[in-house]
Design a protein around this motif. Structure first.
Motif, PDB file in Angstrom:
ATOM      1  N   CYS A   1      75.291  72.663   8.366  1.00 16.45           N
ATOM      2  CA  CYS A   1      74.180  73.556   9.525  1.00 16.45           C
ATOM      3  C   CYS A   1      73.652  73.974   8.823  1.00 16.45           C
ATOM      4  CB  CYS A   1      75.235  74.533  10.262  1.00 16.45           C
ATOM      5  SG  CYS A   1      74.514  75.123  11.403  1.00 16.45           S
TER       6      CYS A   1
ATOM      7  N   GLY B   1      74.749  77.806  10.171  1.00 18.38           N
ATOM      8  CA  GLY B   1      75.966  78.419   9.512  1.00 18.38           C
ATOM      9  C   GLY B   1      76.003  77.317   7.739  1.00 18.38           C
TER      10      GLY B   1
ATOM     11  N   HIS C   1      80.425  75.825   8.667  1.00 16.50           N
ATOM     12  CA  HIS C   1      80.399  75.344  10.136  1.00 16.50           C
ATOM     13  C   HIS C   1      80.947  73.589   9.530  1.00 16.50           C
ATOM     14  CE1 HIS C   1      77.843  77.670  12.580  1.00 16.50           C
ATOM     15  NE2 HIS C   1      78.800  78.137  12.289  1.00 16.50           N
TER      16      HIS C   1
ATOM     17  N   CYS D   1      74.145  70.494  14.903  1.00 19.10           N
ATOM     18  CA  CYS D   1      75.582  71.113  14.397  1.00 19.10           C
ATOM     19  C   CYS D   1      75.707  71.010  15.666  1.00 19.10           C
ATOM     20  CB  CYS D   1      74.895  72.689  13.939  1.00 19.10           C
ATOM     21  SG  CYS D   1      76.582  73.214  13.535  1.00 19.10           S
TER      22      CYS D   1
ATOM     23  N   ARG E   1      78.960  72.444  16.031  1.00 13.80           N
ATOM     24  CA  ARG E   1      79.433  74.011  16.676  1.00 13.80           C
ATOM     25  C   ARG E   1      78.075  74.957  17.224  1.00 13.80           C
ATOM     26  NH1 ARG E   1      83.511  77.130  12.649  1.00 13.80           N
ATOM     27  NH2 ARG E   1      84.154  75.293  10.959  1.00 13.80           N
ATOM     28  N   CYS E   2      77.381  75.123  16.401  1.00 11.89           N
ATOM     29  CA  CYS E   2      76.678  76.062  17.558  1.00 11.89           C
ATOM     30  C   CYS E   2      74.878  75.581  17.638  1.00 11.89           C
ATOM     31  CB  CYS E   2      76.162  76.967  15.844  1.00 11.89           C
ATOM     32  SG  CYS E   2      74.898  76.582  14.807  1.00 11.89           S
TER      33      CYS E   2
HETATM   34 ZN   LIG Z   1      76.348  75.468  12.732  1.00 17.59          ZN
END
Ligand SMILES: [Zn+2]
Ligand SMILES: [Zn+2]
Length: 591
Positions: free
Chosen positions: A304, A307, A311, A343, A345-346
């Motif tokens: 990422c 992150g 991440h 990513c 996650r984010c």
């Molecule tokens: Zn991320």
């Protein structure tokens, strides 16, 4: 601290003065010429002032020639490191000066300068080794005669008194090599090391000019960024540096290396040992399985961009193989939109991971800036400022790799060399690049067949998920370069060498590679020979109609022997079915 170069420079100047006083030949600073004579003649072939041999100052401190020459075993007989003192005994102080125009007796505009003084209460200690015991009286005499170190001598700065203490030689135990013909090598730096395309500036300038066109714009080609005033260091230790260190250590230890069959067998370019690249590893002992590989990230790996590694990390090779298997525009479209571009996650974008597989981030590098001294005036030489990047000794970073194909008859000899003392990289006679080696039994990966089966299954799942024909699973072999691959031809991108090593011409589904220029410095000739290479971490996916299992013997041989040129220096080392490329989802535990 007092840099080793300053200490050696002062000792050498004293010795030259003593030799001339005694009517003996002594060149000026290793340039091969008497003071006042034209140095251009002597320098190229090294000093020959003592009836065709180097003068005594050159025998002790080395001469300015670029190469060592065929008859010599070392550049310099004296290894002498930086002189240091406990930090609380040193204070620094700034001073300022103004350059004065002599004719007008006025200050020169814009010529204000600053300097820094070191105030010292106590004793600085430098450690070294003298490799030729015959020269001990010369070193003693030079030490006694030395009274100044550093610049601004005319102002009374830098007065020193040098004392030599001879210590008992330390004998290290030779490590025990593991059984088989492969030894795992763990290296720890004990002094700063500069590992680069080591070469003397004029030689390098020429080589850089030749290769500049090819490397422009390639961030990986650190070599081309170097010049006379700035030298970078690699963040890993190439096989050539380890091999050079072993060769130098044995040249020191053996009476006559040239006639030793075990030495010849060890160093043979084709049948001798393969000294692999050593990559940094951080933290505790090696994990097991695939994670134990210390090497570059595959260039298909992503993290990422916000992150970072926190991440998770995953690999995009399977996506690329999948896309290459699309048969219709609709399938290509499906493969394209199913690829991971952010990513999970984010939702930030993706980027390439930092450092290498077991060192995130890369080892710390420190920049040292120095100014050469003008010997005649004992002052700083204008325009002779240069910066060198150094890998610092760091308790948290080791370098790991292997030495493979060790000839049985050379095992004892290699063990002896690995027991030390060993040095890698530049400035060895300045005490730089000193290393300690630990030998271990390298952890073995899963068998090729096993890794291949995991890959087949993962590829089949990927193809099924998109509704593609999964028939190619079982035909595809991913190949990851664990070290740069030196190509035999300049226009090759490595595929030709891989096909040659495999003995067949596969269909290439994916070819994710970058290029670099590898330096190479031959200590004997003193010449750099930059070569074209495919960067470490490059990934290929080869399709072998009929299935890779038919060729698993060839694949095992490919992993063992590598591909391309200069394999004795670790180039062209690779792995088939790299377990890391199965890391396709973030957060998944990576074995
Ligand atoms: Zn991320
Ligand atoms: Zn000389």
């Amino acid at each position: 601290m007092l840099p080793a170069s300053a200490l050696r420079g002062a000792l050498r100047a004293s010795l030259e003065m003593l030799l001339r006083g005694a009517g003996e030949p002594a060149c000026s600073g290793g340039n091969g010429a008497e003071p006042g004579a034209d140095p251009a003649r002597g320098a190229a072939d090294g000093c020959a002032l003592d009836a065709g041999n180097p003068c005594k100052a050159c025998r002790l401190f080395g001469s300015a020639r670029a190469g060592m020459g065929p008859d010599r075993r070392r550049f310099s007989s004296l290894v002498l490191g930086d002189a240091t003192a406990p930090a609380d005994e040193i204070r620094t102080q700034r001073g300022a000066g103004l350059a004065v125009r002599r004719a007008q007796r006025t200050s020169a505009a814009g010529r204000r300068y600053e300097y820094r003084l070191v105030e010292l209460y106590g004793t600085l200690l430098a450690r070294g080794r003298l490799l030729d015991a015959e020269l001990a009286p010369l070193l003693e005499a030079a030490a006694r005669a030395t009274q100044h170190i550093g610049g601004r001598r005319s102002r009374g700065f830098g007065r020193v008194e040098l004392r030599l203490h001879w210590l008992e030689a330390e004998t290290a135990d030779a490590p025990e090599l593991p059984r088989g013909d492969t030894a795992g090598i763990r290296l720890r730096l004990s002094s700063p090391a500069a590992i680069g395309t080591a070469t003397s500036p004029p030689v390098w300038a020429r080589a850089a000019a030749e290769s500049a066109d090819r490397t422009r714009g390639d961030a990986g080609a650190g070599a081309a960024r170097e010049n006379e005033h700035w030298r970078d260091t690699r963040r890993e230790i190439p096989g050539s540096a380890l091999r050079g260190a072993v060769g130098t250590a044995l040249a020191e230890q053996l009476e006559d290396p040239a006639s030793d069959p075990a030495f010849a067998a060890l160093c043979d370019d084709l049948s001798g040992a393969r000294f692999g690249f050593l990559y940094p590893v951080r933290g505790e002992g090696p994990p097991s399985g695939a994670a134990a590989l210390a090497g570059p990230w595959p260039i298909t790996a992503r993290v990422c961009s916000v992150g970072g590694h926190d991440h998770g990390l995953f690999d995009t090779l399977l996506e690329r193989v999948r896309a290459a298997c699309a048969l219709t525009p609709e399938e290509a479209e499906r493969a394209w939109s199913a690829r991971r571009s952010a990513c999970p996650r984010c939702a930030a974008g993706l980027t390439r991971p930092l450092g290498t597989r077991r060192s995130v981030p890369s080892p710390r590098v420190r920049l040292h800036t120095r100014n050469r001294l003008d010997r005649a005036h004992g002052s700083a030489q204008p325009g002779a400022i240069f910066a060198q990047a150094w890998l610092d000794p760091d308790d948290d970073v080791l370098f790991e790799g292997t030495i493979r194909s060790i000839p049985a008859q050379s095992r004892a000899l290699l063990a002896r060399a690995l027991g030390g003392p060993l040095s890698v990289g530049r400035g060895i006679s300045l005490g730089h690049g000193q290393v300690e080696i630990e030998v271990f039994s390298p952890p073995s990966l899963e068998a090729l067949e096993e890794r291949g089966s995991h890959f087949d299954r993962a590829l089949r799942e990927q193809l099924d998920a998109l509704g593609f024909d999964a028939g190619v699973a079982g035909d595809v072999v991913p190949i990851t370069l664990l070290a740069p691959l030196v190509t035999e031809r300049e226009d090759s991108d490595g595929r030709e060498e891989l096909a040659g090593a495999l003995g067949l011409q596969p269909q290439w589904l994916v070819c994710a590679r970058r290029f670099a220029v590898e330096g190479g410095f031959d200590q004997r000739s003193g010449r750099a020979s930059p070569v074209w290479s495919v960067a470490a971490g490059s990934v290929y996916a080869a399709r072998m109609p009929g299935g890779w299992r038919e060729r698993s013997g060839d694949l095992e041989r490919l992993e063992r022997e590598g591909a391309g040129s200069r394999r004795h220096q670790g180039f062209g080392q690779l792995i088939c079915f790299d377990p890391l490329i199965l890391q396709t989802s973030i957060g998944e535990a990576w074995r």
